[in-house]
Design a protein around this motif. Structure first.
Motif, PDB file in Angstrom:
ATOM      1  N   UNK A   4       0.950  -1.259   0.018  1.00 52.06           N
ATOM      2  CA  UNK A   4       0.083  -0.222  -0.060  1.00 52.06           C
ATOM      3  C   UNK A   4       0.774   1.113   0.025  1.00 52.06           C
ATOM      4  N   UNK A   5       0.649   2.111  -0.950  1.00 51.92           N
ATOM      5  CA  UNK A   5       1.611   3.381  -1.056  1.00 51.92           C
ATOM      6  C   UNK A   5       0.876   4.551  -0.404  1.00 51.92           C
ATOM      7  N   UNK A   6       1.874   5.145   0.022  1.00 54.84           N
ATOM      8  CA  UNK A   6       1.475   6.508   0.884  1.00 54.84           C
ATOM      9  C   UNK A   6       0.793   7.376  -0.127  1.00 54.84           C
ATOM     10  N   UNK A  10      -0.365   7.996  -9.561  1.00 57.43           N
ATOM     11  CA  UNK A  10      -0.893   9.271 -10.775  1.00 57.43           C
ATOM     12  C   UNK A  10      -2.112   9.905  -9.899  1.00 57.43           C
ATOM     13  N   UNK A  11      -2.110  11.289  -9.875  1.00 54.26           N
ATOM     14  CA  UNK A  11      -3.179  11.874  -9.324  1.00 54.26           C
ATOM     15  C   UNK A  11      -4.153  11.979 -10.306  1.00 54.26           C
ATOM     16  N   UNK A  12      -5.362  12.617  -9.781  1.00 46.78           N
ATOM     17  CA  UNK A  12      -6.505  12.807 -10.992  1.00 46.78           C
ATOM     18  C   UNK A  12      -6.146  13.811 -11.905  1.00 46.78           C
ATOM     19  N   UNK A  13      -5.394  14.513 -11.828  1.00 41.85           N
ATOM     20  CA  UNK A  13      -4.851  15.873 -12.783  1.00 41.85           C
ATOM     21  C   UNK A  13      -3.755  15.178 -13.515  1.00 41.85           C
TER      22      UNK A  13
END
Length: 89
Positions: A46-48, A52-55
């Protein structure tokens, strides 16, 4: 990397497959077990932060068709099987 000893229980059939694979590849069974543990650990990590962000978006060069995916998977599987048998690429 420091290694730590642990005990695991495995089915006889899985151990037989592991022994065959190790012999075919010319590596110790323990190496394959360590690789399997490492792959599972990474697969369930599980990554902190999100990768990829929504943008953010990726340009994959156009639409990817089912046939593109089928071809890529088939080619990768064939290459992997060749490597596992020790055949030249």
């Amino acid at each position: 990397m420091a290694l730590k000893r642990t005990n695991v229980y495995a089915d006889d059939s899985d151990l037989a497959l592991l022994k065959e694979a190790a012999a075919r590849l010319g590596v110790p069974e323990a190496e394959l077990i360590r690789e399997g543990i490492h792959r599972m650990a990474l697969a369930h990590r599980v990554w902190d932060e999100p990768f990829v962000t929504d943008e953010e978006t990726f340009d994959l060069g156009g639409p990817v068709t089912q046939e593109d995916i089928r071809t890529a998977v088939t080619e990768a599987h064939t290459a992997r099987e060749r490597r596992n048998r020790g055949d030249a690429a």
